[in-house]
Write a protein that holds these residues in place. Structure first.
Motif, PDB file in Angstrom:
ATOM      1  N   SER A  93       0.822  -1.214   0.000  1.00 22.23           N
ATOM      2  CA  SER A  93       0.000   0.000   0.000  1.00 22.23           C
ATOM      3  C   SER A  93       0.854   1.261   0.000  1.00 22.23           C
ATOM      4  O   SER A  93       0.519   2.248  -0.669  1.00 22.23           O
ATOM      5  N   SER A  97       1.001   4.282  -2.883  1.00 20.60           N
ATOM      6  CA  SER A  97       0.916   5.722  -2.616  1.00 20.60           C
ATOM      7  C   SER A  97       2.045   6.467  -3.313  1.00 20.60           C
ATOM      8  O   SER A  97       1.838   7.556  -3.870  1.00 20.60           O
ATOM      9  N   ASN A 130      -7.477   4.960  -6.949  1.00 22.42           N
ATOM     10  CA  ASN A 130      -6.461   5.943  -6.559  1.00 22.42           C
ATOM     11  C   ASN A 130      -6.003   6.820  -7.725  1.00 22.42           C
ATOM     12  O   ASN A 130      -5.092   7.633  -7.575  1.00 22.42           O
TER      13      ASN A 130
END
Length: 208
Positions: A93, A97, A130
């Motif tokens: 994760s 990002s 995202n």
């Protein structure tokens, strides 16, 4: 220009996953001059293919490729220009990002298949929540697929050494000259994946 490439590999079936990812990493570095970092979650298995691998080292270089130990607390802050997710292994994760910040190109390497549906799904985008776009890369045996992961000079290598165990096993009844011809015909049928990976990354770059 997309110069830095990360490949993530989870060892699931012993040598299958790491074998494919290591071979692809070498091709991208040698044939395209790319900066390749290979993330591996089991250095012990990888060491069977890369005997000089140091199991206690988190970061090391072999054949001009950075091999990174993929563990929970590794530093995932620097995302590459292009990220290859090996066989839907799942990306950390924190690395995802970093990919968002860097606007990395994301390719998911799928398993080799000869089924006809592969042509329709190869290169298809999958927009993520995202903001990134995940593209599916399907190796295969047709011009519409991702091709085969093999070295671009494999034909020349087989022609120069027709007595290799591979050719002897494939064509046991042929003499040396006939095996040279067989090597040319068989390996020329399919475009190497190492040509198509950068091409697909270029497509995603233009679409971004």
């Amino acid at each position: 220009m997309l110069k830095t490439w990360d490949i993530f590999c989870k060892v699931v079936d012993n040598f299958g996953d790491i074998g494919v990812c290591w071979r692809l990493a070498k091709q991208l570095q040698r044939e395209h001059g790319l900066q390749v970092r290979l993330w591996v979650d089991d250095l012990g298995i990888a060491q069977h293919l890369i005997p000089t691998l140091a199991l206690a080292s988190a970061t090391q270089y072999h054949e001009d490729i950075c091999i990174q130990n993929w563990y929970e607390h590794a530093d995932f802050s620097q995302a590459a220009d292009v990220v290859i997710e090996g066989f839907a292994c799942g990306l950390p994760s924190s690395y995802l990002s970093a990919m968002v910040k860097h606007q990395s190109k994301w390719l998911n390497l799928e398993y080799l298949s000869a089924e006809s549906w592969v042509d329709d799904f190869h290169g298809k985008p999958s927009p993520q929540a995202n903001g990134l776009v995940r593209y599916f890369y399907f190796p295969g045996f047709t011009e519409k697929s991702g091709g085969l992961i093999r070295e671009s000079n494999m034909t020349a290598q087989l022609q120069s050494n027709p007595d290799t165990p591979f050719l002897q096993q494939q064509e046991p009844s042929l003499n040396k000259n006939s095996r040279r011809i067989a090597a040319t015909q068989s390996s020329a049928l399919y475009l190497p994946s190492c040509v198509r990976f950068p091409a697909l990354a270029g497509v995603t770059e233009n679409e971004a």
